[in-house]
Design a protein around this motif. Structure first.
Motif, PDB file in Angstrom:
ATOM      1  N   SER A   1      55.238  48.325 -50.644  1.00  0.00           N
ATOM      2  CA  SER A   1      56.368  47.461 -50.971  1.00  0.00           C
ATOM      3  C   SER A   1      56.168  46.048 -50.442  1.00  0.00           C
ATOM      4  CB  SER A   1      57.655  48.053 -50.392  1.00  0.00           C
ATOM      5  OG  SER A   1      57.590  48.102 -48.978  1.00  0.00           O
TER       6      SER A   1
ATOM      7  N   ILE B   1      48.938  39.650 -55.075  1.00  0.00           N
ATOM      8  CA  ILE B   1      48.144  39.112 -56.176  1.00  0.00           C
ATOM      9  C   ILE B   1      48.403  37.623 -56.384  1.00  0.00           C
ATOM     10  CG2 ILE B   1      49.871  39.711 -57.912  1.00  0.00           C
ATOM     11  CD1 ILE B   1      47.583  40.307 -59.829  1.00  0.00           C
ATOM     12  N   TYR B   2      49.612  37.161 -56.009  1.00  0.00           N
ATOM     13  CA  TYR B   2      49.928  35.746 -56.204  1.00  0.00           C
ATOM     14  C   TYR B   2      49.341  34.858 -55.112  1.00  0.00           C
ATOM     15  CZ  TYR B   2      52.929  36.532 -60.170  1.00  0.00           C
ATOM     16  OH  TYR B   2      53.386  36.851 -61.416  1.00  0.00           O
TER      17      TYR B   2
ATOM     18  N   THR C   1      55.764  45.899 -69.072  1.00  0.00           N
ATOM     19  CA  THR C   1      56.194  45.424 -67.753  1.00  0.00           C
ATOM     20  C   THR C   1      57.460  46.126 -67.293  1.00  0.00           C
ATOM     21  OG1 THR C   1      55.208  43.252 -68.186  1.00  0.00           O
ATOM     22  CG2 THR C   1      56.850  43.387 -66.437  1.00  0.00           C
TER      23      THR C   1
ATOM     24  N   SER D   1      53.193  44.596 -50.082  1.00  0.00           N
ATOM     25  CA  SER D   1      51.982  43.985 -50.648  1.00  0.00           C
ATOM     26  C   SER D   1      52.090  43.769 -52.154  1.00  0.00           C
ATOM     27  CB  SER D   1      50.772  44.873 -50.353  1.00  0.00           C
ATOM     28  OG  SER D   1      50.934  46.159 -50.947  1.00  0.00           O
ATOM     29  N   ILE D   2      53.309  43.842 -52.684  1.00  0.00           N
ATOM     30  CA  ILE D   2      53.479  43.696 -54.130  1.00  0.00           C
ATOM     31  C   ILE D   2      53.042  42.314 -54.605  1.00  0.00           C
ATOM     32  CG2 ILE D   2      55.236  43.519 -55.942  1.00  0.00           C
ATOM     33  CD1 ILE D   2      56.695  45.834 -54.626  1.00  0.00           C
ATOM     34  N   LEU D   3      53.370  41.305 -53.817  1.00  0.00           N
ATOM     35  CA  LEU D   3      53.105  39.928 -54.243  1.00  0.00           C
ATOM     36  C   LEU D   3      51.770  39.391 -53.742  1.00  0.00           C
ATOM     37  CD1 LEU D   3      56.647  38.343 -53.774  1.00  0.00           C
ATOM     38  CD2 LEU D   3      55.595  39.159 -55.873  1.00  0.00           C
TER      39      LEU D   3
ATOM     40  N   SER E   1      57.508  48.575 -64.162  1.00  0.00           N
ATOM     41  CA  SER E   1      58.206  47.995 -63.009  1.00  0.00           C
ATOM     42  C   SER E   1      59.447  48.796 -62.640  1.00  0.00           C
ATOM     43  CB  SER E   1      58.585  46.544 -63.303  1.00  0.00           C
ATOM     44  OG  SER E   1      59.460  46.470 -64.413  1.00  0.00           O
TER      45      SER E   1
ATOM     46  N   THR F   1      49.843  40.274 -64.611  1.00  0.00           N
ATOM     47  CA  THR F   1      50.347  39.064 -63.955  1.00  0.00           C
ATOM     48  C   THR F   1      51.871  39.056 -63.827  1.00  0.00           C
ATOM     49  OG1 THR F   1      50.367  37.927 -66.102  1.00  0.00           O
ATOM     50  CG2 THR F   1      48.396  37.697 -64.742  1.00  0.00           C
TER      51      THR F   1
ATOM     52  N   TYR G   1      59.020  43.187 -57.578  1.00  0.00           N
ATOM     53  CA  TYR G   1      59.697  42.588 -56.429  1.00  0.00           C
ATOM     54  C   TYR G   1      61.192  42.396 -56.708  1.00  0.00           C
ATOM     55  CZ  TYR G   1      60.661  39.275 -52.677  1.00  0.00           C
ATOM     56  OH  TYR G   1      61.189  38.643 -51.583  1.00  0.00           O
TER      57      TYR G   1
ATOM     58  N   PRO H   1      53.948  42.164 -60.676  1.00  0.00           N
ATOM     59  CA  PRO H   1      54.351  41.957 -59.278  1.00  0.00           C
ATOM     60  C   PRO H   1      55.738  41.344 -59.128  1.00  0.00           C
ATOM     61  CG  PRO H   1      52.073  41.302 -59.587  1.00  0.00           C
ATOM     62  CD  PRO H   1      52.615  41.584 -60.939  1.00  0.00           C
TER      63      PRO H   1
END
Length: 330
Positions: free
Chosen positions: A239, A245-246, A216, A241-243, A220, A280, A287, A283
């Motif tokens: 930048s 997935i959540y 990670t 759309s990083i999150l 990252s 998981t 961020y 992201p």
């Protein structure tokens, strides 16, 4: 005059602290199944006041004063309770009575010295009264939260030293039976390590956690630096759309992951875990690091490039040392 005021304040704080700690320890003894419990507020108040006053006697030095106040305070507490604090015979149950006495007196000494540290009480004006009162409530609140936080861990350790039959009979019993000896107390730990091969699970968890953190951080750091410093098509969209997935609950991915991993024969394997866990955690790491990297002055990196550092050299020698707080939080 200030010394008499400090002595009076120490008497008040000591009496209050000892009374509160005596009640708390009595409640814990009730949970432990020791009955009947009887709390002597008179003994707690007298011993607490005298202990608080003794803790302010500092002519013998800091350490000697603390030691003498704890020893004499414990003796006074036992004497005022007729050597049966909480109605517990000291000879029959020295752990409950003796440990409780020490905890009460040590808490009294600590709270008294903490509340009066840095306060001379010469004029006893509004500022000193407010500071004195705030420290009393801070100490009481701190003691309350320490007990709340520590109690689950104490309960966990005590229950681990009990047999399954004892737990099923009385789950709230916090007493420990030493009749079976050390081997009986450690029987649960022995079964976990020998019968259930627990050390293998610890080793797997360690490998997976360390590997996940390493993967990670490696990805990252490079990804967040690229999004922050480099200019390439789609950088802004990436930048933002990083999150994404959540936005999808983790349970939605269970069946697809199970199907894919079954076809690739990655079920029940470390490689499968090294794929899922970083996916998981990446992201959030991206961020957080992106936000931190954007606050670093770009001039420092430009100076490093002028001095001959490559892009990776700038990251290793300049960006990473400055980003240790953010990296440690990831």
């Amino acid at each position: 005059m200030a010394k008499w005021r400090r002595a009076l304040a120490a008497l008040i704080i000591g009496g209050i602290s000892a009374s509160i700690c005596t009640v708390i320890w009595g409640i814990l003894l009730l949970f432990s199944g020791i009955e009947p419990i009887q709390i002597s507020f008179q003994g707690a108040l007298i011993s607490g006041m005298l202990t608080g006053a003794l803790s302010e006697f500092r002519k013998l030095g800091e350490e000697k004063s603390i030691f003498i106040s704890i020893v004499l305070g414990s003796l006074i507490f036992l004497v005022t309770n007729y050597f049966s604090p909480w109605n517990i015979n000291l000879e029959k149950n020295p752990l409950a009575a003796g440990l409780g006495t020490l905890l009460v007196i040590i808490s009294t000494v600590w709270s008294t010295r903490k509340a009066l540290s840095g306060i001379e009480l010469e004029s006893f004006d509004r500022d000193e009264i407010e500071k004195f009162t705030i420290r009393i409530f801070q100490g009481m609140g701190l003691l309350f939260f320490i007990i709340i936080v520590a109690f689950p861990f104490v309960y966990m350790v005590i229950t681990s030293l009990k047999s399954q039959m004892a737990l099923l009979t009385n789950p709230t019993d916090l007493s420990i039976s030493f009749e079976s000896g050390l081997a009986g107390l450690m029987k649960s730990y022995q079964e976990v390590w020998t019968t259930f091969n627990f050390q293998r699970y610890i080793w797997i968890s360690t490998v997976v956690s360390v590997g996940t953190v390493g993967i990670t951080l490696s990805l990252s750091i490079l990804g967040a630096y690229s999004v922050t410093r480099l200019r390439f098509p789609g950088r802004i969209w990436l930048s933002r759309s990083i999150l994404i997935i959540y936005m999808f609950p983790a349970i939605v991915l269970v069946i697809p992951l199970y199907s894919i991993f079954s076809q690739l024969q990655l079920r029940n394997s470390l490689i499968g875990l090294f794929i899922v866990y970083p996916a998981t955690t990446l992201p959030v790491a991206l961020y957080m690091l992106k936000g931190f990297f954007s606050t670093l002055p770009a001039e420092l990196e430009e100076a490093g490039r002028i001095d001959g550092c490559s892009r990776l050299g700038v990251i290793w020698r300049i960006t990473l040392p400055l980003s240790l707080p953010a990296i440690s939080s990831v």
